[in-house]
Design an enzyme around this catalytic site. Structure first.
Site, PDB file in Angstrom:
ATOM      1  N   ARG A  34      45.596  74.578  63.290  1.00 58.76           N
ATOM      2  CA  ARG A  34      44.490  74.975  64.177  1.00 58.76           C
ATOM      3  C   ARG A  34      43.583  73.787  64.479  1.00 58.76           C
ATOM      4  O   ARG A  34      43.156  73.583  65.624  1.00 58.76           O
ATOM      5  CB  ARG A  34      43.694  76.123  63.530  1.00 58.76           C
ATOM      6  CG  ARG A  34      44.389  77.477  63.638  1.00 58.76           C
ATOM      7  CD  ARG A  34      43.793  78.486  62.658  1.00 58.76           C
ATOM      8  NE  ARG A  34      44.320  79.836  62.864  1.00 58.76           N
ATOM      9  CZ  ARG A  34      45.513  80.250  62.451  1.00 58.76           C
ATOM     10  NH1 ARG A  34      46.318  79.404  61.821  1.00 58.76           N
ATOM     11  NH2 ARG A  34      45.912  81.488  62.673  1.00 58.76           N
ATOM     12  N   GLY A  97      56.163  78.896  63.609  1.00 67.06           N
ATOM     13  CA  GLY A  97      55.602  79.884  64.514  1.00 67.06           C
ATOM     14  C   GLY A  97      54.333  79.397  65.178  1.00 67.06           C
ATOM     15  O   GLY A  97      54.052  79.731  66.340  1.00 67.06           O
ATOM     16  N   ARG A 125      62.429  85.135  66.796  1.00 62.80           N
ATOM     17  CA  ARG A 125      61.033  85.451  66.481  1.00 62.80           C
ATOM     18  C   ARG A 125      60.260  85.809  67.740  1.00 62.80           C
ATOM     19  O   ARG A 125      60.462  85.209  68.803  1.00 62.80           O
ATOM     20  CB  ARG A 125      60.349  84.286  65.756  1.00 62.80           C
ATOM     21  CG  ARG A 125      60.958  83.987  64.401  1.00 62.80           C
ATOM     22  CD  ARG A 125      60.076  83.078  63.577  1.00 62.80           C
ATOM     23  NE  ARG A 125      58.829  83.721  63.182  1.00 62.80           N
ATOM     24  CZ  ARG A 125      57.851  83.106  62.515  1.00 62.80           C
ATOM     25  NH1 ARG A 125      57.993  81.831  62.176  1.00 62.80           N
ATOM     26  NH2 ARG A 125      56.746  83.748  62.198  1.00 62.80           N
ATOM     27  N   SER A 171      52.131  90.240  65.530  1.00 72.87           N
ATOM     28  CA  SER A 171      51.642  88.989  64.930  1.00 72.87           C
ATOM     29  C   SER A 171      50.221  88.697  65.387  1.00 72.87           C
ATOM     30  O   SER A 171      49.929  88.731  66.596  1.00 72.87           O
ATOM     31  CB  SER A 171      52.540  87.812  65.315  1.00 72.87           C
ATOM     32  OG  SER A 171      52.002  86.590  64.839  1.00 72.87           O
ATOM     33  N   SER A 172      49.362  88.362  64.437  1.00 72.03           N
ATOM     34  CA  SER A 172      47.998  87.938  64.784  1.00 72.03           C
ATOM     35  C   SER A 172      48.008  86.610  65.532  1.00 72.03           C
ATOM     36  O   SER A 172      47.044  86.270  66.229  1.00 72.03           O
ATOM     37  CB  SER A 172      47.162  87.794  63.508  1.00 72.03           C
ATOM     38  OG  SER A 172      47.653  86.744  62.690  1.00 72.03           O
ATOM     39  N   SER A 200      47.311  90.797  59.557  1.00 70.56           N
ATOM     40  CA  SER A 200      46.797  89.483  59.148  1.00 70.56           C
ATOM     41  C   SER A 200      45.523  89.096  59.885  1.00 70.56           C
ATOM     42  O   SER A 200      45.361  87.962  60.353  1.00 70.56           O
ATOM     43  CB  SER A 200      47.869  88.397  59.359  1.00 70.56           C
ATOM     44  OG  SER A 200      49.054  88.713  58.682  1.00 70.56           O
ATOM     45  N   GLU A 315      51.871  87.506  54.307  1.00 70.79           N
ATOM     46  CA  GLU A 315      52.610  86.325  53.860  1.00 70.79           C
ATOM     47  C   GLU A 315      52.732  86.255  52.337  1.00 70.79           C
ATOM     48  O   GLU A 315      53.563  85.522  51.805  1.00 70.79           O
ATOM     49  CB  GLU A 315      51.935  85.062  54.378  1.00 70.79           C
ATOM     50  CG  GLU A 315      50.547  84.822  53.816  1.00 70.79           C
ATOM     51  CD  GLU A 315      49.717  83.909  54.703  1.00 70.79           C
ATOM     52  OE1 GLU A 315      49.309  82.846  54.202  1.00 70.79           O
ATOM     53  OE2 GLU A 315      49.490  84.253  55.871  1.00 70.79           O
ATOM     54  N   ARG A 346      61.744  89.847  56.339  1.00 67.84           N
ATOM     55  CA  ARG A 346      61.446  89.635  54.922  1.00 67.84           C
ATOM     56  C   ARG A 346      61.622  90.894  54.075  1.00 67.84           C
ATOM     57  O   ARG A 346      61.993  90.801  52.900  1.00 67.84           O
ATOM     58  CB  ARG A 346      60.029  89.072  54.767  1.00 67.84           C
ATOM     59  CG  ARG A 346      59.942  87.600  55.136  1.00 67.84           C
ATOM     60  CD  ARG A 346      58.543  87.035  55.019  1.00 67.84           C
ATOM     61  NE  ARG A 346      58.556  85.593  55.225  1.00 67.84           N
ATOM     62  CZ  ARG A 346      57.472  84.849  55.434  1.00 67.84           C
ATOM     63  NH1 ARG A 346      56.284  85.430  55.484  1.00 67.84           N
ATOM     64  NH2 ARG A 346      57.575  83.547  55.604  1.00 67.84           N
ATOM     65  N   ARG A 387      58.960  81.318  52.029  1.00 65.52           N
ATOM     66  CA  ARG A 387      58.376  82.336  51.158  1.00 65.52           C
ATOM     67  C   ARG A 387      59.453  83.058  50.350  1.00 65.52           C
ATOM     68  O   ARG A 387      59.198  83.494  49.228  1.00 65.52           O
ATOM     69  CB  ARG A 387      57.581  83.352  51.984  1.00 65.52           C
ATOM     70  CG  ARG A 387      56.487  82.759  52.856  1.00 65.52           C
ATOM     71  CD  ARG A 387      55.334  82.211  52.058  1.00 65.52           C
ATOM     72  NE  ARG A 387      54.283  81.723  52.955  1.00 65.52           N
ATOM     73  CZ  ARG A 387      53.376  80.830  52.624  1.00 65.52           C
ATOM     74  NH1 ARG A 387      53.367  80.291  51.424  1.00 65.52           N
ATOM     75  NH2 ARG A 387      52.455  80.450  53.496  1.00 65.52           N
TER      76      ARG A 387
END
Length: 425
Positions: A34, A97, A125, A171-172, A200, A315, A346, A387
């Site tokens: 970010r 992502g 994705r 997705s956020s 999220s 996550e 996942r 993860r």
């Protein structure tokens, strides 16, 4: 001579007694990427201090440099010098992502054509909602109707912006992607979410906080609506916090070994989703304390099962699932249907791999349930997902004979994770 590859199963170290360790973690991937995007859009140079040096962040630096800014990653602190987005570019998203979603809104400001692609896994994705939103804001995007990689952004030098309605329930990052570049659009952006709850949310809070640090005016006072006013992005020097989600396997090591692990420099206040580990590990039976040195977790004699909604902290699910598979009472993890669209599905992957090691696990549409069972060794597949590798090494610390396939996928957010992990035993 035998030749090994990154995909060869890696014998996960087994803890033969309580592990006592103090660790210093690399910086947050979420904060680093970010900060890099906003620095590239700013009116002057910025420095990103303690930046995470990993595949995801290196890909972001290369992408922004390809657009026309310059990200100098040669030193520990990275310097970002904004430049005109005026060159044709090919952006490699890898498995990141954040690169796939955060860079296209910035590429809309280019005067050239920017092509995006990535690793094969990335083509599954979700990104279509962002591309549709960009078209609604005035950006020309070509994807042959796929709604996935590869796609091309044809920049015209400016983006009209304005109001857009999206479904960010997958997705956020869909919201964050539009927010990050929004101040540079002619009319800013007014994003309205319509659909199931956004997962999220702490990650959107993180985006808003970083925007405000850059002097960007953001209104998030209404639920499911975020407005960014048009205006300049001020240059800011950031100091990146440790990646708290990356703390999960290390704190879990204390939990499964009955030892004590301290993660240095844990912030007293943070927007990172990984901060939820404090409460979750307490519920699992650990002793958790935050002090001047950092966050310290002491493991119990036996882990207790939990019933927890991880919707805002998805996550963390792989690491928490590994602990639940080792707990002495039943557990239920829920609210995480959205992690089926992460690096891999996942939920399906965790159910498959933990079941193969003897866990009594039931997969639900939005989570997993566990009943205590004796686990055994075997190969734990990672599906090119860092993860998942974390989940595998956690189980391996408590169970003899666990081998983790492609442990090198952890380089996505933690270079030389395997060597660092082995050094703790």
């Amino acid at each position: 001579m035998t030749t090994t590859t990154d995909l060869d199963p890696w014998p996960a170290p087994r803890a033969t007694g309580p592990v006592e360790a103090t660790v210093t973690l690399p910086g947050s991937k979420s904060l680093t990427n970010r900060a890099l995007v906003l620095a590239a859009l700013a009116e002057g140079p910025s420095v990103v201090r303690r930046a995470l040096r990993s595949r995801d962040t290196t890909l972001m630096a290369r992408a922004l440099t390809a657009l026309g800014s310059h990200v100098d990653t040669t030193a520990e602190d990275w310097t970002v010098t904004p430049g005109a987005f005026d060159r044709a570019a090919d952006v490699d998203c890898g498995l990141a992502g954040t690169v796939m979603r955060f860079v296209p809104p910035a590429a809309g400001l280019s005067t050239a054509t920017v092509a995006f692609d990535g690793d094969p896994h990335m083509r599954t994705r979700p990104i279509g909602e962002v591309l549709t939103a960009l078209r609604g804001l005035g950006v020309q995007v070509e994807d042959d109707g796929r709604g996935s990689l590869p796609f091309t952004v044809h920049g015209t030098g400016s983006v009209p912006g304005g109001r857009v309605v999206i479904d960010a329930s997958a997705s956020s990052q869909f919201v964050s992607a539009l927010l990050l570049a929004g101040a540079r659009y002619d009319r800013g952006v007014d994003i309205v979410h319509e659909g199931k709850p956004v997962p999220s949310l702490p990650h959107i809070d993180m985006t808003v906080a970083v925007l405000r640090e850059h002097g960007v005016e953001v209104d998030d006072s209404d639920a499911d609506r975020w407005t960014v006013a048009p205006g300049p992005v001020a240059p800011v020097d950031h100091v990146i916090e440790p990646d708290l989600s990356n703390a999960a396997p290390f704190l879990a090591l204390a939990a499964v070994s009955g030892g004590t692990v301290t993660v240095r420099d844990w912030p007293a206040r943070t927007t990172q989703a990984g901060d939820a580990l404090r409460d979750i590990l307490t519920q699992l039976g650990c002793s958790v304390s935050l002090g001047d040195e950092g966050l310290t977790v002491a493991g119990p004699e036996r882990l207790s099962g939990i019933d927890v909604d991880l919707h805002d902290h998805g996550e963390l699910t792989p690491a928490i699932a590994a602990l639940c598979a080792l707990a002495g009472s039943p557990s239920h993890l829920r609210g995480v249907a959205h992690i089926r669209g992460h690096e891999t599905d996942r939920l399906a992957a965790l159910a498959t791999e933990l079941d193969a090691l003897g866990a009594d696990v039931v997969e639900h549409p939005d989570g997993l349930s566990f009943t205590p069972a004796a686990l055994h060794g075997g190969v734990f597949h990672t599906y090119a997902d860092h993860r998942m590798a974390h989940a595998g090494v956690i189980v391996g610390a408590a169970v003899d004979g666990v081998e983790v396939e492609n442990v090198a996928t952890t380089s996505k957010t933690f270079p030389d994770f395997a060597g660092f992990w082995s050094g703790l035993f």
